[in-house]
Motif scaffolding. Structure first.
Motif, mmCIF file in Angstrom:
data_model
loop_
_atom_site.group_PDB
_atom_site.id
_atom_site.type_symbol
_atom_site.label_atom_id
_atom_site.label_comp_id
_atom_site.label_asym_id
_atom_site.label_seq_id
_atom_site.Cartn_x
_atom_site.Cartn_y
_atom_site.Cartn_z
ATOM 1 N N HIS A 118 0.969 11.924 4.764
ATOM 2 C CA HIS A 118 2.189 12.108 5.564
ATOM 3 C C HIS A 118 3.285 12.707 4.684
ATOM 4 N N SER A 119 4.128 13.528 5.285
ATOM 5 C CA SER A 119 5.307 14.016 4.561
ATOM 6 C C SER A 119 6.533 13.196 4.919
ATOM 7 N N ALA A 120 6.439 12.415 6.015
ATOM 8 C CA ALA A 120 7.541 11.534 6.428
ATOM 9 C C ALA A 120 6.953 10.374 7.224
ATOM 10 N N ILE A 121 7.540 9.184 7.029
ATOM 11 C CA ILE A 121 7.163 8.027 7.839
ATOM 12 C C ILE A 121 8.435 7.310 8.273
ATOM 13 N N SER A 122 8.331 6.526 9.351
ATOM 14 C CA SER A 122 9.452 5.739 9.852
ATOM 15 C C SER A 122 9.100 4.269 9.772
ATOM 16 N N VAL A 123 10.108 3.472 9.448
ATOM 17 C CA VAL A 123 9.936 2.027 9.333
ATOM 18 C C VAL A 123 10.972 1.371 10.230
ATOM 19 N N GLU A 124 10.529 0.442 11.071
ATOM 20 C CA GLU A 124 11.458 -0.249 11.958
ATOM 21 C C GLU A 124 11.390 -1.749 11.715
ATOM 22 N N GLY A 125 12.554 -2.382 11.694
ATOM 23 C CA GLY A 125 12.637 -3.835 11.554
ATOM 24 C C GLY A 125 11.995 -4.334 10.284
ATOM 25 N N THR A 126 11.410 -5.518 10.388
ATOM 26 C CA THR A 126 10.751 -6.113 9.226
ATOM 27 C C THR A 126 9.234 -6.084 9.380
ATOM 28 N N ARG A 127 8.741 -5.302 10.365
ATOM 29 C CA ARG A 127 7.298 -5.147 10.525
ATOM 30 C C ARG A 127 6.705 -4.540 9.263
ATOM 31 N N PRO A 128 5.444 -4.821 8.989
ATOM 32 C CA PRO A 128 4.816 -4.142 7.852
ATOM 33 C C PRO A 128 4.872 -2.632 8.075
ATOM 34 N N ALA A 129 5.255 -1.937 7.047
ATOM 35 C CA ALA A 129 5.412 -0.482 7.137
ATOM 36 C C ALA A 129 4.066 0.207 7.060
ATOM 37 N N GLU A 130 4.074 1.476 7.427
ATOM 38 C CA GLU A 130 2.881 2.292 7.235
ATOM 39 C C GLU A 130 2.573 2.357 5.750
ATOM 40 N N LYS A 131 1.328 2.583 5.453
ATOM 41 C CA LYS A 131 0.939 2.767 4.055
ATOM 42 C C LYS A 131 1.063 4.239 3.703
ATOM 43 N N PRO A 146 -11.293 12.086 -9.350
ATOM 44 C CA PRO A 146 -11.610 13.146 -8.384
ATOM 45 C C PRO A 146 -12.215 12.549 -7.109
ATOM 46 N N GLY A 147 -11.661 12.939 -5.964
ATOM 47 C CA GLY A 147 -12.145 12.447 -4.677
ATOM 48 C C GLY A 147 -11.622 11.082 -4.272
ATOM 49 N N GLN A 148 -10.861 10.425 -5.117
ATOM 50 C CA GLN A 148 -10.384 9.068 -4.821
ATOM 51 C C GLN A 148 -9.157 9.087 -3.913
ATOM 52 N N LYS A 149 -9.129 8.126 -2.962
ATOM 53 C CA LYS A 149 -7.962 7.907 -2.109
ATOM 54 C C LYS A 149 -7.352 6.578 -2.496
ATOM 55 N N ARG A 150 -6.038 6.482 -2.305
ATOM 56 C CA ARG A 150 -5.358 5.227 -2.648
ATOM 57 C C ARG A 150 -4.222 5.002 -1.670
ATOM 58 N N LEU A 151 -4.046 3.760 -1.245
ATOM 59 C CA LEU A 151 -2.937 3.382 -0.387
ATOM 60 C C LEU A 151 -1.861 2.726 -1.231
ATOM 61 N N LEU A 152 -0.636 3.184 -1.087
ATOM 62 C CA LEU A 152 0.495 2.575 -1.779
ATOM 63 C C LEU A 152 1.195 1.635 -0.816
ATOM 64 N N ASP A 153 1.681 0.521 -1.335
ATOM 65 C CA ASP A 153 2.382 -0.453 -0.510
ATOM 66 C C ASP A 153 3.812 -0.007 -0.258
ATOM 67 N N VAL A 154 4.232 -0.072 0.998
ATOM 68 C CA VAL A 154 5.620 0.127 1.382
ATOM 69 C C VAL A 154 6.070 -1.217 1.931
ATOM 70 N N THR A 155 6.878 -1.934 1.148
ATOM 71 C CA THR A 155 7.297 -3.286 1.498
ATOM 72 C C THR A 155 8.729 -3.292 2.014
ATOM 73 N N VAL A 156 8.908 -3.811 3.231
ATOM 74 C CA VAL A 156 10.250 -3.965 3.784
ATOM 75 C C VAL A 156 10.794 -5.294 3.271
ATOM 76 N N VAL A 157 11.816 -5.229 2.433
ATOM 77 C CA VAL A 157 12.431 -6.426 1.873
ATOM 78 C C VAL A 157 13.373 -7.055 2.908
ATOM 79 N N ARG A 158 14.130 -6.210 3.567
ATOM 80 C CA ARG A 158 15.054 -6.655 4.626
ATOM 81 C C ARG A 158 15.384 -5.446 5.487
ATOM 82 N N GLN A 159 15.885 -5.713 6.684
ATOM 83 C CA GLN A 159 16.303 -4.619 7.550
ATOM 84 C C GLN A 159 17.774 -4.322 7.287
#
Length: 164
Positions: free
Chosen positions: A30-43, A95-108
């Motif tokens: 993704h080049s952009a993601i949206s985060v709403e409230g305190t729900r877990p964010a997209e990775k 090479p060929g590896q994918k990785r998910l980074l954590d996006v943690t919502v601390v507070r809204q």
């Protein structure tokens, strides 16, 4: 007559890169993601589509003045009470590896906040002039790949909730 372009062209032709190999190639889901409230964010998903390892530095900045010229940003380490954190700050992708980074919502936050996450691969190439096997000069290439995170604030979410 300006001789600098001619000199640079001649110098680059005389200094071939030795030990050439295909580099790691970073792909962002993704080049952009949206985060709403305190729900877990997209990775944030990153992938190395090249055929050599990628050593990445991950930086997170809060955009203080969006759409400003220049855009005013503050590194997350200097933000007194950040509302969002991205981890890890460094990673290695095979090479060929994918990785998910954590996006943690601390507070809204009360108002919408905009964050920039920049991935900078670190590569080192050796340049060797023709005729002198001992002279080598390391070149550090720094290209940043960015993702924008829009974090919706509680004030902007309230009117939408009233309408339902």
């Amino acid at each position: 007559m300006n001789r600098l372009p001619i000199l640079l062209a001649a110098l680059s032709a005389a200094l071939p890169v030795t030990g050439a190999r295909a580099a790691g190639v970073l792909r962002l889901a993704h080049s952009a993601i949206s985060v709403e409230g305190t729900r877990p964010a997209e990775k944030l998903e990153v992938e190395n589509t090249g055929d050599s390892p990628l050593y990445l530095e991950v930086s997170q900045e809060w955009v203080q003045v969006p759409l400003g010229q220049p855009e005013v940003r503050l590194p997350v380490g200097n933000v007194p009470n950040p509302s969002l954190l991205v981890n890890p700050p460094r990673l290695v992708l095979r090479p060929g590896q994918k990785r998910l980074l954590d996006v943690t919502v601390v507070r809204q936050p009360r108002e919408q906040q905009i964050w920039r996450v920049t991935f900078r691969p670190r590569e080192r190439h050796r340049v060797q002039p023709i005729g002198d096997a001992r002279a080598q000069a390391p070149i550090l290439i720094s290209v940043g790949y960015g993702v924008v995170i829009y974090q919706r604030g509680s004030a902007s979410a309230a009117p939408a909730a009233q309408g339902t």
